[in-house]
Motif scaffolding. Structure first.
Motif, PDB file in Angstrom:
ATOM      1  N   ALA A 109       0.816  -1.217   0.000  1.00 23.03           N
ATOM      2  CA  ALA A 109       0.000   0.000   0.000  1.00 23.03           C
ATOM      3  C   ALA A 109       0.848   1.265   0.000  1.00 23.03           C
ATOM      4  CB  ALA A 109      -0.926  -0.004   1.214  1.00 23.03           C
ATOM      5  N   PHE A 110       1.990   1.259   0.665  1.00 23.06           N
ATOM      6  CA  PHE A 110       2.800   2.469   0.803  1.00 23.06           C
ATOM      7  C   PHE A 110       3.211   3.015  -0.554  1.00 23.06           C
ATOM      8  CE2 PHE A 110       6.795   4.757   2.069  1.00 23.06           C
ATOM      9  CZ  PHE A 110       6.210   5.656   2.932  1.00 23.06           C
ATOM     10  N   VAL A 111       3.624   2.138  -1.451  1.00 18.92           N
ATOM     11  CA  VAL A 111       4.044   2.553  -2.790  1.00 18.92           C
ATOM     12  C   VAL A 111       2.852   2.619  -3.736  1.00 18.92           C
ATOM     13  CG1 VAL A 111       5.345   1.811  -4.835  1.00 18.92           C
ATOM     14  CG2 VAL A 111       6.428   1.780  -2.581  1.00 18.92           C
ATOM     15  N   LYS A 112       1.924   1.712  -3.565  1.00 18.42           N
ATOM     16  CA  LYS A 112       0.826   1.564  -4.531  1.00 18.42           C
ATOM     17  C   LYS A 112      -0.168   2.711  -4.494  1.00 18.42           C
ATOM     18  CE  LYS A 112      -2.137  -2.147  -6.265  1.00 18.42           C
ATOM     19  NZ  LYS A 112      -2.631  -3.520  -5.994  1.00 18.42           N
ATOM     20  N   GLY A 113      -0.381   3.327  -3.322  1.00 16.87           N
ATOM     21  CA  GLY A 113      -1.392   4.378  -3.317  1.00 16.87           C
ATOM     22  C   GLY A 113      -1.533   5.159  -2.029  1.00 16.87           C
ATOM     23  N   PHE A 114      -0.460   5.244  -1.231  1.00 15.82           N
ATOM     24  CA  PHE A 114      -0.557   5.902   0.077  1.00 15.82           C
ATOM     25  C   PHE A 114      -0.133   7.362   0.043  1.00 15.82           C
ATOM     26  CE2 PHE A 114       0.966   6.493   4.566  1.00 15.82           C
ATOM     27  CZ  PHE A 114      -0.269   6.309   5.191  1.00 15.82           C
ATOM     28  N   ALA A 115       0.446   7.820  -1.052  1.00 12.85           N
ATOM     29  CA  ALA A 115       1.046   9.156  -1.097  1.00 12.85           C
ATOM     30  C   ALA A 115       0.048  10.259  -0.752  1.00 12.85           C
ATOM     31  CB  ALA A 115       1.670   9.412  -2.469  1.00 12.85           C
ATOM     32  N   ASP A 145      -1.883  14.296   3.154  1.00 12.89           N
ATOM     33  CA  ASP A 145      -3.028  14.880   3.852  1.00 12.89           C
ATOM     34  C   ASP A 145      -3.111  14.462   5.314  1.00 12.89           C
ATOM     35  OD1 ASP A 145      -3.826  16.168   1.547  1.00 12.89           O
ATOM     36  OD2 ASP A 145      -5.199  14.576   0.927  1.00 12.89           O
ATOM     37  N   HIS A 146      -2.094  13.796   5.810  1.00 15.83           N
ATOM     38  CA  HIS A 146      -2.122  13.330   7.198  1.00 15.83           C
ATOM     39  C   HIS A 146      -2.329  14.525   8.139  1.00 15.83           C
ATOM     40  CE1 HIS A 146      -1.001  11.185  10.874  1.00 15.83           C
ATOM     41  NE2 HIS A 146      -1.085  10.069  10.175  1.00 15.83           N
ATOM     42  N   PRO A 147      -3.200  14.383   9.139  1.00 15.00           N
ATOM     43  CA  PRO A 147      -3.519  15.539   9.992  1.00 15.00           C
ATOM     44  C   PRO A 147      -2.400  15.983  10.932  1.00 15.00           C
ATOM     45  CG  PRO A 147      -4.615  13.568  10.807  1.00 15.00           C
ATOM     46  CD  PRO A 147      -4.033  13.207   9.470  1.00 15.00           C
ATOM     47  N   LYS A 148      -1.404  15.142  11.154  1.00 18.49           N
ATOM     48  CA  LYS A 148      -0.305  15.524  12.031  1.00 18.49           C
ATOM     49  C   LYS A 148       0.802  16.231  11.241  1.00 18.49           C
ATOM     50  CE  LYS A 148      -2.678  13.083  14.932  1.00 18.49           C
ATOM     51  NZ  LYS A 148      -3.620  13.727  15.872  1.00 18.49           N
ATOM     52  N   LEU A 149       1.611  17.008  11.950  1.00 18.47           N
ATOM     53  CA  LEU A 149       2.793  17.610  11.338  1.00 18.47           C
ATOM     54  C   LEU A 149       3.825  16.505  11.127  1.00 18.47           C
ATOM     55  CD1 LEU A 149       4.106  20.405  10.559  1.00 18.47           C
ATOM     56  CD2 LEU A 149       5.241  20.289  12.781  1.00 18.47           C
ATOM     57  N   LEU A 150       4.220  16.278   9.887  1.00 19.14           N
ATOM     58  CA  LEU A 150       5.166  15.218   9.559  1.00 19.14           C
ATOM     59  C   LEU A 150       6.529  15.812   9.258  1.00 19.14           C
ATOM     60  CD1 LEU A 150       2.989  12.949   7.197  1.00 19.14           C
ATOM     61  CD2 LEU A 150       3.100  12.992   9.708  1.00 19.14           C
ATOM     62  N   ILE A 151       7.543  15.307   9.940  1.00 19.14           N
ATOM     63  CA  ILE A 151       8.901  15.849   9.820  1.00 19.14           C
ATOM     64  C   ILE A 151       9.867  14.720   9.490  1.00 19.14           C
ATOM     65  CG2 ILE A 151      10.751  17.114  10.987  1.00 19.14           C
ATOM     66  CD1 ILE A 151       8.602  18.200  12.927  1.00 19.14           C
ATOM     67  N   ALA A 152      10.596  14.852   8.397  1.00 14.74           N
ATOM     68  CA  ALA A 152      11.671  13.915   8.072  1.00 14.74           C
ATOM     69  C   ALA A 152      12.967  14.455   8.670  1.00 14.74           C
ATOM     70  CB  ALA A 152      11.814  13.760   6.564  1.00 14.74           C
ATOM     71  N   ASN A 180      18.127   8.930  -7.447  1.00 13.32           N
ATOM     72  CA  ASN A 180      18.775   8.160  -8.499  1.00 13.32           C
ATOM     73  C   ASN A 180      17.817   7.306  -9.315  1.00 13.32           C
ATOM     74  OD1 ASN A 180      18.178   6.452  -6.344  1.00 13.32           O
ATOM     75  ND2 ASN A 180      19.990   5.179  -6.645  1.00 13.32           N
ATOM     76  N   PHE A 181      16.598   7.759  -9.475  1.00 12.65           N
ATOM     77  CA  PHE A 181      15.594   6.961 -10.176  1.00 12.65           C
ATOM     78  C   PHE A 181      15.978   6.717 -11.632  1.00 12.65           C
ATOM     79  CE2 PHE A 181      13.436   9.157  -6.704  1.00 12.65           C
ATOM     80  CZ  PHE A 181      12.840   8.087  -6.060  1.00 12.65           C
ATOM     81  N   ALA A 182      16.439   7.752 -12.321  1.00  8.63           N
ATOM     82  CA  ALA A 182      16.757   7.608 -13.744  1.00  8.63           C
ATOM     83  C   ALA A 182      17.892   6.614 -13.969  1.00  8.63           C
ATOM     84  CB  ALA A 182      17.109   8.967 -14.341  1.00  8.63           C
ATOM     85  N   GLU A 183      18.826   6.541 -13.023  1.00 12.41           N
ATOM     86  CA  GLU A 183      19.932   5.589 -13.153  1.00 12.41           C
ATOM     87  C   GLU A 183      19.416   4.156 -13.251  1.00 12.41           C
ATOM     88  OE1 GLU A 183      22.643   6.013  -9.934  1.00 12.41           O
ATOM     89  OE2 GLU A 183      23.124   8.109 -10.375  1.00 12.41           O
ATOM     90  N   HIS A 184      18.284   3.892 -12.600  1.00 12.61           N
ATOM     91  CA  HIS A 184      17.716   2.548 -12.597  1.00 12.61           C
ATOM     92  C   HIS A 184      16.531   2.408 -13.539  1.00 12.61           C
ATOM     93  CE1 HIS A 184      20.235   1.468  -9.184  1.00 12.61           C
ATOM     94  NE2 HIS A 184      19.872   2.599  -8.604  1.00 12.61           N
ATOM     95  N   GLY A 185      16.257   3.464 -14.327  1.00  7.91           N
ATOM     96  CA  GLY A 185      15.156   3.415 -15.263  1.00  7.91           C
ATOM     97  C   GLY A 185      13.796   3.358 -14.602  1.00  7.91           C
ATOM     98  N   ILE A 186      13.678   4.023 -13.431  1.00 11.21           N
ATOM     99  CA  ILE A 186      12.446   3.989 -12.642  1.00 11.21           C
ATOM    100  C   ILE A 186      11.832   5.381 -12.601  1.00 11.21           C
ATOM    101  CG2 ILE A 186      11.471   3.552 -10.353  1.00 11.21           C
ATOM    102  CD1 ILE A 186      13.803   1.630  -9.876  1.00 11.21           C
ATOM    103  N   MET A 187      10.522   5.455 -12.761  1.00  7.93           N
ATOM    104  CA  MET A 187       9.816   6.726 -12.592  1.00  7.93           C
ATOM    105  C   MET A 187       9.678   7.013 -11.097  1.00  7.93           C
ATOM    106  SD  MET A 187       8.255   9.362 -13.872  1.00  7.93           S
ATOM    107  CE  MET A 187       7.942   8.933 -15.591  1.00  7.93           C
ATOM    108  N   PRO A 188      10.023   8.217 -10.651  1.00  9.89           N
ATOM    109  CA  PRO A 188       9.849   8.548  -9.228  1.00  9.89           C
ATOM    110  C   PRO A 188       8.389   8.409  -8.816  1.00  9.89           C
ATOM    111  CG  PRO A 188      11.131  10.228 -10.360  1.00  9.89           C
ATOM    112  CD  PRO A 188      10.572   9.336 -11.419  1.00  9.89           C
ATOM    113  N   GLY A 189       8.179   8.117  -7.538  1.00 12.20           N
ATOM    114  CA  GLY A 189       6.830   8.001  -7.005  1.00 12.20           C
ATOM    115  C   GLY A 189       6.534   9.062  -5.976  1.00 12.20           C
ATOM    116  N   PHE A 190       5.448   8.887  -5.252  1.00 11.99           N
ATOM    117  CA  PHE A 190       5.016   9.804  -4.196  1.00 11.99           C
ATOM    118  C   PHE A 190       4.788  11.222  -4.712  1.00 11.99           C
ATOM    119  CE2 PHE A 190       6.864   6.290  -1.935  1.00 11.99           C
ATOM    120  CZ  PHE A 190       6.009   6.111  -0.857  1.00 11.99           C
ATOM    121  N   GLY A 191       4.392  11.330  -5.977  1.00 10.97           N
ATOM    122  CA  GLY A 191       4.122  12.648  -6.537  1.00 10.97           C
ATOM    123  C   GLY A 191       5.357  13.514  -6.690  1.00 10.97           C
TER     124      GLY A 191
END
Length: 249
Positions: free
Chosen positions: A93-99, A104-111, A142-153
């Protein structure tokens, strides 16, 4: 301050600790530099959803155990049988459609980038509200290096954060960037000494807890909407918000 006590969660790929109104999620596969797996994705979805309606939580800080934040997707996910979840990478789910739910998560999210953040380690953070980096951290898209489209918008959010030219430079030309340059272009919001990173992230989270109940969630939603739908939508959201009515009461 006493050391945080992390409780293993779900498949054991993350640990969770509390500092008052702030929840700390720690990616905990340090032997693999916290490389992402479907099990980690499932654990993150379950943890974020568990905090959605928890009124005792004002903010969530995500960091990594050891010397890295997240070294991207674990290459074993592409070459070895599925792990305990039974899922191949991209099926969880995290990759498939959680972005959208994460943004929109109601909490303040900090990386809190405590070291290397690669691939999905960076792109997932683009759905967060704030990104802090230790001075010695490095980010790599490094998505392009692996031929992958970036996710999470990422193809939408990144140009809004750093500008279209810088986004193209990061995704197509020079994917590795240090903390100082990331701060200069707006990819991260603050750079801290490694020893101060979590303290600073938790201080920002605690500040959100001192706001009037519900205010942070509503203002965050209006800010996100302004970026996604433009100036007219921002005016509409501000005018319609019950925070104005509550302030007059």
């Amino acid at each position: 301050m006493m050391a945080d006590v992390f409780v293993s969660f779900g498949f054991g790929t993350i640990g969770i600790a509390r500092r008052g109104p702030v929840t700390i999620i720690r990616l905990q596969r340090p032997e693999r530099l916290n490389a992402y797996t479907p099990e980690m994705g499932e654990d993150l979805v379950a943890a974020f959803r568990a905090m959605t309606d928890d009124e005792s939580v004002a903010a969530v800080v995500v960091t990594g155990e050891g010397k890295a934040f997240c070294a991207g997707a674990d290459h074993g996910c592409f070459t070895e049988p599925p792990g305990p979840s039974g899922l191949r990478i991209g099926e969880e789910a995290f990759v498939k459609g959680f972005a959208a739910e994460l943004r929109d998560h109601p909490k303040l999210l900090i990386a809190a980038f405590n070291g290397a953040a690669v691939g999905i380690g960076v792109s997932m953070s683009l759905c967060f509200d704030l990104r802090l980096a230790a001075t010695d951290s490095r980010l790599k898209l490094n998505f392009a290096e692996h031929g992958i489209m970036p996710g999470f918008g990422a193809t939408y959010v990144l140009p809004h954060l750093v500008g279209l030219g810088q986004a193209k430079k990061l995704l197509l030309c020079e994917p590795l960037i240090g903390a100082g340059e990331a701060l200069a272009i707006g990819l991260v919001d603050e750079v801290c000494a490694p020893a101060d990173l979590i303290e600073r992230a938790c201080a920002l989270g605690a500040a959100a807890a001192r706001l009037r109940p519900g205010a942070a969630r509503k203002i965050k939603r209006a800010l996100n909407r302004s970026v996604e739908e433009g100036f007219a939508a921002a005016l509409q959201a501000e005018a319609a918000s019950d925070l104005r009515k509550e302030a007059r009461a």
